[in-house]
Each structure stands twice: as structure tokens, then as C-alpha cells.
Design a protein around this motif. Structure first.
Motif, PDB file in Angstrom:
ATOM      1  N   PRO A 102       0.823  -1.298   0.063  1.00 16.98           N
ATOM      2  CA  PRO A 102      -0.165   0.177  -0.130  1.00 16.98           C
ATOM      3  C   PRO A 102       0.796   1.419  -0.054  1.00 16.98           C
ATOM      4  N   THR A 103       2.196   1.113  -0.011  1.00 15.96           N
ATOM      5  CA  THR A 103       3.001   2.210   0.237  1.00 15.96           C
ATOM      6  C   THR A 103       3.502   3.062  -1.019  1.00 15.96           C
ATOM      7  N   HIS A 104       3.838   4.231  -1.131  1.00 21.05           N
ATOM      8  CA  HIS A 104       4.375   5.009  -2.256  1.00 21.05           C
ATOM      9  C   HIS A 104       5.309   4.251  -3.006  1.00 21.05           C
ATOM     10  N   ALA A 147      -4.647   4.387   0.935  1.00 24.17           N
ATOM     11  CA  ALA A 147      -3.506   3.366   0.887  1.00 24.17           C
ATOM     12  C   ALA A 147      -3.948   2.048   0.498  1.00 24.17           C
ATOM     13  N   ARG A 148      -4.789   1.727   1.590  1.00 24.48           N
ATOM     14  CA  ARG A 148      -5.332   0.108   1.260  1.00 24.48           C
ATOM     15  C   ARG A 148      -5.747   0.035  -0.292  1.00 24.48           C
ATOM     16  N   LYS A 194      -0.275  -2.721  10.758  1.00 25.30           N
ATOM     17  CA  LYS A 194      -0.240  -2.986   9.423  1.00 25.30           C
ATOM     18  C   LYS A 194       0.264  -1.931   8.388  1.00 25.30           C
ATOM     19  N   GLU A 195       0.801  -2.447   7.574  1.00 20.64           N
ATOM     20  CA  GLU A 195       1.299  -1.224   6.568  1.00 20.64           C
ATOM     21  C   GLU A 195       0.416  -0.411   5.992  1.00 20.64           C
ATOM     22  N   GLY A 196      -0.937  -0.707   5.882  1.00 17.63           N
ATOM     23  CA  GLY A 196      -1.840   0.069   5.289  1.00 17.63           C
ATOM     24  C   GLY A 196      -1.902   1.222   6.199  1.00 17.63           C
ATOM     25  N   ASP A 197      -1.901   1.031   7.562  1.00 22.84           N
ATOM     26  CA  ASP A 197      -2.175   2.102   8.326  1.00 22.84           C
ATOM     27  C   ASP A 197      -1.064   3.360   8.391  1.00 22.84           C
ATOM     28  N   ILE A 198       0.022   3.139   8.068  1.00 24.22           N
ATOM     29  CA  ILE A 198       1.013   4.000   7.992  1.00 24.22           C
ATOM     30  C   ILE A 198       1.458   4.480   6.556  1.00 24.22           C
ATOM     31  N   ALA A 199       0.573   4.123   5.731  1.00 25.39           N
ATOM     32  CA  ALA A 199       1.036   4.348   4.103  1.00 25.39           C
ATOM     33  C   ALA A 199       0.662   5.999   3.888  1.00 25.39           C
ATOM     34  N   ASP A 200      -0.324   6.467   4.449  1.00 26.91           N
ATOM     35  CA  ASP A 200      -0.652   7.841   4.077  1.00 26.91           C
ATOM     36  C   ASP A 200       0.329   8.986   4.867  1.00 26.91           C
ATOM     37  N   LEU A 229       3.367   8.199   5.795  1.00 19.07           N
ATOM     38  CA  LEU A 229       4.808   7.937   5.065  1.00 19.07           C
ATOM     39  C   LEU A 229       4.899   8.672   4.001  1.00 19.07           C
ATOM     40  N   ARG A 230       3.908   8.623   3.161  1.00 22.74           N
ATOM     41  CA  ARG A 230       3.863   9.097   1.709  1.00 22.74           C
ATOM     42  C   ARG A 230       3.973  10.638   1.889  1.00 22.74           C
ATOM     43  N   SER A 252       8.676   0.912   3.154  1.00 21.73           N
ATOM     44  CA  SER A 252       8.150   0.315   4.046  1.00 21.73           C
ATOM     45  C   SER A 252       8.029  -1.461   3.773  1.00 21.73           C
ATOM     46  N   ASP A 274       8.293  -2.547   9.269  1.00 24.82           N
ATOM     47  CA  ASP A 274       9.512  -1.852   9.465  1.00 24.82           C
ATOM     48  C   ASP A 274       9.412  -0.675   8.281  1.00 24.82           C
TER      49      ASP A 274
END
Lengths: 255, 255
Positions: free
Chosen positions: A85-87, A125-126, B191-197, B199-200, B213, B225
Motif C-alpha cells: 500500500p505504500t508509495h 493506501a489500502r 499493518k502497512e496500510g495504517d502508515i502508508a498515508d 509515510l507518503r 516500508s 518496518d
């Protein structure tokens, strides 16, 4: 259709594949790849020959170039990594670009992700994980919900090993497979240089059996595994007997 | 000359490398590669950016094509595998072909091997390991005696990890290095989807810090991580603070 049904001697065409690992974290050493060896074993077992692997960074131009080089050359191309889901997850966009197709949210992928995380947690993101190149079919996974996909001969999978393995199981159901590559391993308690000449002689006699020797070094001591591979076990067994007899004649210990 | 002496902010050029793994045994899954991750760590530590890895079979055309593609593109190309005494060890010949130079027994290499195995055991197969492309210099190793070699920007090493590591130590003494890539890792129990925004958003503010990530899955539970990489630790620390503050604002647990 599958290799399992083919008879020995039948002219079944070999099926080839390449693997493309996508991720800065592998190239920096931060993450140690666990997928290449797994996929290699998996493909060998089902009768597909892995012919090339590449690892490239999270850079679109690099991913697109590798995708186009490898998908043109092999029957299948399996990719791992870069579909989160990340950039920095740009694999799906790179695949769309490589194929010259659009990309948008796939309704079925949205449902799969929503079912897993709950409607309230379906953030932007998801939703990104539901962006699938047009013309691709989904490759489901039991672990995380978010699917991979297949477009033509390219299968796009996650980098997390448990998820990748689940996706590979799902995708492989549709793979065309060839005659299985069979092998025997002959462990020898000698140095590689002691068996090279008899091995070369055996290879010259059996050109349909691929012979390799793999030195090992442990506790200050060398040993070697000779491996003979081919698609006909009777020929492999003949080749083994011929090599072992040559070793005995040469008086090499450990044979 | 080395990166260790360069000052922060100094415009030292980055130095790049590729790795070429040569061997059917890796592609068949029989042997699990242990060199890629080791070399990746090693290069990162000394300030060289590993940009690409390829694994190819023991086939001369494939090896030559990969050698020429990679040595033209990166500052260094490190190869592993295919320099032993058996008929399937064709790396040295492939390198000679790629460079368009001859190949013959290198007197110093013959001496190194003879010193290790004893004159009586210096058979034709072992002498094969002394065949070195013209113009190459030897890369010694403490483990087996048989040397690797370097020709222009290409370093040719053994596949056995202990030997490869010894050769890498020897060869790296002459490497030009760049400013080291530095990094911080931020383990998060979400979960990765919780930090994606967040982080972007952080990535958009700090384009000189590479943010990635890396989701993990263990015991049925996801975590992630976040890794921030760059050549200036002060900027990385600023970026980390900015990201953590954004996470806190978003109310994400585990930050």
C-alpha cells in the motif's frame, strides 16, 4: 496436458520461466531474499525450468525494462515485491506501463481487501493495493487478502514469503508444465579436483544428462556433490554407474 | 579517496555495482544462494550501491551477454560461481570471451594452487583453475588457494561462500567507494496500510531521504518496518521526526 501424464521419450516441450525480484531492501542487504530459492524448488518440482533471475530496485524504468526483457524471452515471468500500500510499491503501475494498458481499482480486489480489513479501515493506501492493470486476472492469497495478479505470461506476487507462497500455489494451477527435470546427487568425500577428470569423461558419454559438481567447505574440509540431471531417470542412472566406475578405476577415495 | 574521508555535503559521486551469480544449481533450487545478501551488506557498508543482480545458468552465451550488459552499466561487476576445476566451470572462459582477450595458465595462479594441493596432485583439472584471462590480476583467497581475478571493473569470485568472502575482502581493498548510504529502521506494530498515508506525506517533504516500508508476517500477525535511507544522517533524523509526528497526529498505535 501436464508433464505428469507424458510418457518417457515423448517429445514434450520444455517450459521455461524467469523470476524478477523488485525491491531496494534486497539490494541494500536489509532484507535477505527467501523467495528465489523457494520458487526455484517449486518450479523444478512441477516441471518448469527456471532460466534467469534478476533483482532490480524500486525504480519504474528499471522494472519496466526488466519486465519487457524477461516476459518476451521465457514462457513465464514471476515477480515478487512492490505490490503493497505504500508509495514505494510501484510494481502494478510498472506492469501496466510495460504492457501499455491502463490501471484502475479492480472491483473484486476492492471486495477482497475490504472483507479482510473491514469497511472502516479501507483507506486510500489500502485501496492502492486494489489497483490492477486492465486485462489482468486476480491471483488470490489466503494470508493477507490483497491479491496479486496475472497478465498474459506475467504473474505478479507479493514479497512477503508467506503471501508469495500462497499466491504461487494459486497461480501455478494454470501453468503449462513440461517434462520434469529429474536428478540424482552423489555426495563424495573428496576435493572437487579429484573427480573432475572422470566427471568430464562421463559427461562426454552422456550428453543428455547435465552433470555439475558443487564443492562444499565446512570445518576446514572440502567435499563435493556431483549432481546429474535430465528428463530420463534410466539414462541418469546409467550415467551415474559409468561415472562411479570411472572413479573406482581412478582409485579415488570416497566414491 | 574513500568515502570515509568525505565530509557531509561534499559532492562525492555515488559508486554503483552489480552482482552476477553463475550456476545451474541456484536456478534449479538445489543450492540456496548465500552470496547475494552477504555482498549486498558488504557493499552497503563500504559505500557502494548495489543496483542490480542477475542469476544465469552455466551457459556461455548467457554469461557473456550478462557480463557485457552489467559491466558497461555499473562501476563494478562482481561475479560468483563457475571457477572450479570441472567441465561445467566456464566463467573464466566466458569472461575472456566477453572482453575479447585470450586465456591461459597464469604462472602465479599455478604456484598458488600447487602450494595448496602439493605438486603430485596438480592434475589437469586443478590446472584448469589457473586459467586466467589475459590482462587480469589475481584475487587471492585464504581458504582454498585457487585465486579469483579482476579484469578492468569485473571481479570474478568463487561460489562457495567462505571462499567468496575471502576474495571479496581481498578485492575490496582496491575499490573506489562513495558516500555511505545511511539508514534508520522504525519498527511499528501496525499493518502497512495504517502508515502508508503519513509515510507518503513524509516522503513528499524529504526527497533526499528514500523511504520504504517492509511488511512482516509472523504468527498470524502483521507488522511493518519503515526504513529511511540517505547520505546525510541529520536529514534522515529530521525526516523520522516528521513522520513520527504525523503518525501521532493520525493516532496510529504502535508509533
Amino acid at each position: 496436458m501436464s508433464a505428469a501424464e507424458s510418457q518417457p521419450g515423448e517429445a514434450t516441450q520444455n517450459v521455461t520461466a524467469a523470476v524478477l525480484v523488485i525491491g531496494d531492501e534486497i539490494l541494500s542487504g536489509r532484507t535477505k531474499d527467501k523467495n528465489i530459492g523457494y520458487i526455484a524448488d517449486f518450479l523444478t518440482t512441477i516441471g518448469i525450468d527456471l532460466k534467469e533471475v534478476r533483482i532490480v530496485p524500486d525504480e519504474e524504468d528499471e522494472i519496466v525494462a526488466a519486465l519487457n526483457a524477461l516476459r518476451a524471452r521465457y514462457d513465464y515471468l514471476l515477480t515478487t515485491g512492490g505490490i503493497g500500500p505504500t508509495h514505494d510499491d510501484i510494481t502494478a503501475d510498472s506492469v501496466a506501463k510495460a504492457f501499455g494498458v491502463g490501471i484502475s481499482h479492480h472491483p473484486e480486489a476492492v471486495k477482497l481487501i475490504e472483507a479482510r480489513v473491514g469497511k472502516g479501515n479501507l483507506n486510500e493506501a489500502r485501496l492502492r493495493m486494489a489497483r490492477i492493470p486492465h486485462g489482468a486476472s486476480l491471483v488470490i492469497n489466503d494470508v493477507s487478502g490483497a491479491p496479486g495478479f496475472r497478465i498474459e505470461n506475467v504473474v505478479v506476487m507479493a514479497g512477503v514469503p508467506a503471501i508469495m507462497q500462497s499466491m504461487l500455489d494459486a497461480a501455478a494451477k494454470d501453468f503449462r508444465t513440461g517434462r520434469k527435470m529429474l536428478s540424482v546427487s552423489i555426495p563424495l568425500d573428496v576435493k572437487e579436483g579429484d573427480i573432475a577428470d572422470p566427471l568430464r569423461a562421463a559427461q562426454a558419454l552422456y550428453d543428455d544428462v547435465l552433470m555439475g559438481s558443487y564443492p562444499k567447505y565446512a570445518d576446514g574440509k572440502f567435499s563435493v556433490d556431483v549432481v546429474m540431471r535430465g528428463r530420463d531417470m534410466a539414462r541418469i542412472e546409467e550415467a551415474r554407474a559409468s561415472f562411479l566406475s570411472a572413479l573406482e578405476t581412478a582409485g579415488t577415495k570416497g566414491a
